[in-house]
Design an enzyme around this catalytic site. Structure first.
Site, PDB file in Angstrom:
ATOM      1  N   LEU A 580     -45.693  33.461  53.352  1.00  0.00           N
ATOM      2  CA  LEU A 580     -44.129  33.626  52.662  1.00  0.00           C
ATOM      3  C   LEU A 580     -44.960  34.872  51.576  1.00  0.00           C
ATOM      4  O   LEU A 580     -44.256  35.972  50.704  1.00  0.00           O
ATOM      5  CB  LEU A 580     -43.957  33.085  51.976  1.00  0.00           C
ATOM      6  CG  LEU A 580     -42.722  31.341  52.409  1.00  0.00           C
ATOM      7  CD1 LEU A 580     -42.707  30.407  51.623  1.00  0.00           C
ATOM      8  CD2 LEU A 580     -41.741  32.117  52.972  1.00  0.00           C
ATOM      9  N   GLY A 581     -45.781  34.834  51.148  1.00  0.00           N
ATOM     10  CA  GLY A 581     -46.149  35.869  49.782  1.00  0.00           C
ATOM     11  C   GLY A 581     -47.486  35.450  49.506  1.00  0.00           C
ATOM     12  O   GLY A 581     -48.818  34.737  49.889  1.00  0.00           O
ATOM     13  N   ASP A 703     -47.717  34.744  32.422  1.00  0.00           N
ATOM     14  CA  ASP A 703     -47.089  35.282  33.544  1.00  0.00           C
ATOM     15  C   ASP A 703     -46.011  35.755  33.517  1.00  0.00           C
ATOM     16  O   ASP A 703     -45.545  35.736  35.186  1.00  0.00           O
ATOM     17  CB  ASP A 703     -48.110  34.726  34.486  1.00  0.00           C
ATOM     18  CG  ASP A 703     -48.804  36.676  35.097  1.00  0.00           C
ATOM     19  OD1 ASP A 703     -49.018  36.038  36.534  1.00  0.00           O
ATOM     20  OD2 ASP A 703     -47.911  37.896  35.269  1.00  0.00           O
TER      21      ASP A 703
END
Ligand SMILES: *[C@@H]1O[C@H](CO)[C@@H](O)[C@H](O)[C@H]1NC(C)=O
Ligand SMILES: *[C@@H]1O[C@H](CO)[C@@H](O)[C@H](O)[C@H]1NC(C)=O
Ligand SMILES: *[C@@H]1O[C@H](CO)[C@@H](O)[C@H](O)[C@H]1NC(C)=O
Ligand SMILES: *[C@@H]1O[C@H](CO)[C@@H](O)[C@H](O)[C@H]1NC(C)=O
Ligand SMILES: *[C@@H]1O[C@H](CO)[C@@H](O)[C@H](O)[C@H]1NC(C)=O
Ligand SMILES: *[C@@H]1O[C@H](CO)[C@@H](O)[C@H](O)[C@H]1NC(C)=O
Ligand SMILES: *[C@@H]1O[C@H](CO)[C@@H](O)[C@H](O)[C@H]1NC(C)=O
Ligand SMILES: *[C@@H]1O[C@H](CO)[C@@H](O)[C@H](O)[C@H]1NC(C)=O
Ligand SMILES: *[C@@H]1O[C@H](CO)[C@@H](O)[C@H](O)[C@H]1NC(C)=O
Ligand SMILES: *[C@@H]1O[C@H](CO)[C@@H](O)[C@H](O)[C@H]1NC(C)=O
Ligand SMILES: *[C@@H]1O[C@H](CO)[C@@H](O)[C@H](O)[C@H]1NC(C)=O
Ligand SMILES: *[C@@H]1O[C@H](CO)[C@@H](O)[C@H](O)[C@H]1NC(C)=O
Length: 756
Positions: A580-581, A703
């Site tokens: 997916l990433g 983050d």
């Protein structure tokens, strides 16, 4: 067939006639009959034989097909029938010098046609697709017809074997197409387009063309420079008269075949180049009625018929060959760098720039026969500032503001000993300003790219009251960046980051401002029942430093550990297809549990979580997995086996916010609506607020960025990756507060600044 078929017998009569023709003559008979029928007075042709191959001025090929029809100057009336397009083997068609009317029929597709002559008739229309498929066409004449206005069609491209295109006085409008050069028409020799209504420039594609005779005269609208002529070295005859061409005659030394040059009746300026005067084959030249400057050129009148009547140009002296006054020579060498602007060429007459009898020379002021002021302000001057200004040693003021000058200020200008003022404001100059004497006023504002001081040396301290004023425009004009594009990129990325963050901040503000702040010391977080309806309250031991218990919202958790085999199966053993990433902590794979729950499996990179931190990893996961909120991505479980560290999350079908903000074009997504963006920002704010408000175990995300915000199918957002920063290996060595974590660009500047 002189007799006409009357009334209702016409059809029968015609049929029997065509039948009889077909039985004994060329397959082209019917088209030829149509031609004969549509010509008004075919008696002039005496076309009576049933077989057209026997007709006067008609020629057939060996296989009995008509291939040539040449019926010029036969006093013909009538028109040409559309059936001509059926004469498949036609190579030559000439109907010139008759009184034919009506449209030119389309001959599209007659690929054997070589020569066409429709000139000197009364044709009314030129079809735009006329040239389609005429791949063998060599010559076409359309001159002197009464066409309705037409433009040279793109379809002419098909006729790439063309050697002659002639359409004088054919009512052509538009611009000269940009394809007459050697690339499209390598064999073009004659291009005759005189006396039409063409406008605009001679296209640059004419450079290096093979054209020998070029007629573009008498359009009264062609304009721009004629500099492209310089490379048209095949020319023998060039007629450009009766137009609006400007600028100087280029260097013609390469045109050694040129015999006949007609440039009269234009607006040409500048000095007639010696290269023209010296052309070896020149026999005729007409330069009358321009604004040509400098000495009257001295042609060899024993060989050349010259016309450049006295007074019709701006030559300094009438006598051919006599040099101009030296001041004029210098002034002309200066305006050469500005392409000899017409304003000067119109104004500067005679051989004395200081002549006080009106009209005075534009922009020139003299004192006792010496040029002391040059004032060319506000004249839209192009080009550059010539170093030859330094040859006007008497110059006291040089004023060039409000023009379009480019290039640099020449160093030579510093040698002008009497100069007191130099004004070059509002141009487009660059480079650095030379070091002028202290008592020279230099005005340079309005040149965005100029450097006010020489090189990188700091500006000299100006004594108060000094007359040297190097005015610069307000704003960031002194751009000394060596690489402006780098800068631009940085600026763009900063703007992008700020924009994204801006939306988040706005969201946070909106959110916080519209609800009551709760007391920050509160240990017990009131569950937002509306948002956490399935959450239950339990007590868990927090892994925080003080080890105290805190009451927080957690979900019922069964076993958090998921066997690695399950994860391997569902991700096809972590195959590329399932990715997916990739994020800072590892690669994320898509999977599905047996009960149909879609999951995202984050496989930590080896080294991200050290062995030493294993216990911490577990307890951290335990806490993270208990944090449940509508706007936080739920952690469903984890797996620790060997080197593998796997964390399982709920699957978010629309992926990251980042891809919708930055990659939507490549991924063919619809850009997010502003209302959606605001909702997302609010969602994120709620999620983050929840994290912050977890009392003892409050999390700072550290983050928070678009690629850590995930979207569901309803485009509601959930914050992902919270808490993971704490899993990084050196957590034990340094306090988390002293280490800057997160993605640079998404950190609050004061946070980043305070820790670096
Ligand atoms: C027309 O052609 C026929 C034969 O094709 C000939 O006999 C006749 O003399 C010609 N007439 C004219 C006017 O040329
Ligand atoms: C041309 O035709 C017209 C009639 O259409 C006639 O008056 C004229 O005399 C003809 N001219 C020639 C040269 O045949
Ligand atoms: C063309 O037609 C116009 C009228 O439309 C007529 O005045 C003119 O004489 C014709 N020219 C020729 C060459 O037949
Ligand atoms: C040229 O075309 C325009 C527009 O079709 C028409 O009005 C004009 O009469 C034409 N000119 C000539 C000389 O045929
Ligand atoms: C040439 O003429 C056109 C209009 O016919 C005009 O738009 C263009 O600015 C002119 N170009 C020059 C260089 O004068
Ligand atoms: C030169 O052009 C002018 C018109 O500008 C004309 O009157 C003159 O006859 C031409 N001279 C020659 C030799 O063709
Ligand atoms: C221009 O006129 C002058 C007299 O004013 C004469 O001497 C000279 O020959 C003429 N030049 C040309 C090129 O006709
Ligand atoms: C320069 O041109 C601008 C606008 O074209 C005009 O307003 C101004 O008065 C001009 N300045 C001079 C000194 O001619
Ligand atoms: C300055 O003038 C000379 C002679 O007139 C010329 O050859 C030279 O090209 C000119 N320089 C510039 C920069 O125009
Ligand atoms: C400079 O100005 C002085 C004083 O006006 C004058 O005498 C001198 O001739 C000028 N220099 C030049 C090169 O014209
Ligand atoms: C320059 O142009 C501006 C506007 O175009 C005008 O206001 C100003 O007076 C001009 N300056 C000069 C020195 O011509
Ligand atoms: C400018 O100053 C120089 C010395 O730097 C001097 O020679 C010159 O005469 C001064 N020029 C003017 C016009 O004041």
């Amino acid at each position: 067939m002189k007799k006409r078929c009357p009334g209702i017998f016409m059809l029968l009569c015609h049929l029997s006639f065509t039948l009889s023709v077909h039985s004994q003559s060329s397959p082209d008979a019917s088209a030829m009959q149509a031609l004969r029928a549509s010509l008004g007075n075919p008696i002039n042709l005496n076309w009576s034989d049933p077989d057209p191959c026997n007709w006067n001025l008609v020629h057939c090929s060996n296989n009995h097909r008509v291939d040539k029809i040449i019926i010029n100057s036969k006093n013909l009336t009538g028109s040409l029938p559309p059936e001509l397009k059926n004469l498949y083997e036609l190579t030559i068609l000439g109907v010139s010098t008759n009184q034919l009317t009506g449209p030119i029929p389309s001959l599209a597709g007659l690929s054997l046609l070589q020569q066409l002559d429709f000139s000197h008739n009364n044709f009314s229309y030129m079809p735009p697709d006329f040239f389609t498929g005429l791949t063998s066409l060599q010559g076409i004449k359309l001159d002197y017809n009464q066409f309705s206005s037409w433009e040279i069609p793109e379809s002419l491209n098909d006729a790439s074997n063309l050697d002659s295109f002639s359409a004088t006085s054919a009512n052509i409008s538009g611009t000269i197409p940009d394809f007459f050069g050697p690339d499209t028409f390598p064999g073009l020799i004659h291009l005759h387009l005189a006396m039409n209504k063409l406008q605009g420039p001679i296209p640059s594609s004419f450079a290096k063309s093979s054209i020998q005779t070029l007629w573009l005269n008498d359009q009264h609208k062609l304009n721009g420079s004629i500099s492209v002529l310089q490379s048209m070295t095949s020319l023998t005859q060039l007629w450009l008269h009766g137009n609006l061409f400007t600028g100087p005659i280029p260097d013609l030394s390469g045109l050694d075949s040129l015999e006949d040059l007609s440039l009269r009746d234009n607006q040409l300026t500048g000095i007639v180049p010696l290269s023209l005067v010296n052309l070896p084959k020149l026999g005729k030249v007409n330069l009358t009625n321009n604004f040509l400057q400098g000495p009257t050129p001295k042609f060899d009148i024993s060989k050349v018929v010259v016309d450049m009547k006295n007074g019709s140009n701006s030559f300094c002296l009438d006598d051919p060959g006599l040099a101009c006054d030296n001041r004029i020579t210098v002034l002309l060498s200066i305006v050469e760098s500005m392409d000899y602007p017409e304003v000067f060429a119109k104004s500067w007459k005679g051989n004395d720039p200081c002549n006080n009898t009106p009209p005075p020379w534009l922009g020139i002021k003299c004192d006792k026969g010496k040029v002391t002021v040059v004032n060319y302000q506000n004249l839209s001057l192009p080009g550059t500032i010539s170093s030859n200004f330094s040859k006007l040693q008497s110059l006291e003021q040089l004023l060039l503001p409000n023009n379009s000058l480019t290039g640099t200020i020449p160093n030579e200008l510093t040698t002008l000993s009497n100069l007191t003022k130099l004004d070059v404001s509002n141009n487009n100059l660059n480079g650095s300003v030379p070091n002028f004497r202290q008592n020279v006023t230099v005005i340079t504002y309005g040149n965005p790219h100029i450097q006010t001081f020489n090189g990188s040396s700091p500006p000299p301290e100006k004594p108060p009251g000094s007359s040297t004023e190097t005015r610069t425009p307000p704003g960031p004009s002194d751009d000394r960046s060596n690489n402006p594009s780098d800068r631009k990129q940085i600026v763009v990325s900063i703007i992008a980051a700020v924009a994204v963050f801006g939306v988040l901040i706005v969201g946070l503000c909106v959110y916080f401002c519209t609800r009551k702040r709760k007391h920050s010391d509160t240990m017990i977080i009131k569950p937002h029942q509306a948002e956490n309806s399935n959450a239950i309250k339990v007590k868990v031991a927090g892994p925080s430093a003080n080890g105290g218990e805190s009451e927080m919202q957690v979900a019922e958790s069964g076993s958090m550990v998921i066997p690695i085999q399950v994860l391997r199966n569902t991700t096809d053993n972590f195959s590329e297809e399932k990715i997916l990433g990739r994020g800072g902590f590892g690669t994320v794979y898509k999977g599905e549990l047996q009960d149909g729950t879609k999951i995202a499996v984050k496989r930590m990179e080896v080294g991200v979580v050290s062995d030493k931190g294993l216990a911490e990893f577990k307890s951290e996961i335990a806490v993270l997995s208990m944090v449940r909120h509508r706007h936080l991505v739920a952690l469903l479980g984890y797996c620790l086996e060997g080197n593998e560290r796997l964390v399982v999350y709920e699957y978010m079908p629309q992926g990251t916010l980042g891809r919708h903000l930055f990659n939507w074009k490549e991924e063919q997504l619809k850009p997010l609506e502003w209302s959606t963006r605001l909702i997302i920002a609010l969602d994120v704010a709620k999620g983050v607020e929840y994290l912050h408000s977890l009392a003892h175990q409050s999390f700072i995300h550290r983050d928070l960025k678009p690629y850590n915000i995930l979207l569901g199918d309803d485009f509601r957002a959930k914050v992902a990756d919270f808490g993971l920063v704490r899993l990084a290996p050196d957590i034990g060595q340094r306090s988390i507060e002293t280490r800057v974590a997160g993605t640079f660009g998404y950190l609050a500047p004061e946070y980043a600044g305070s820790h670096i």
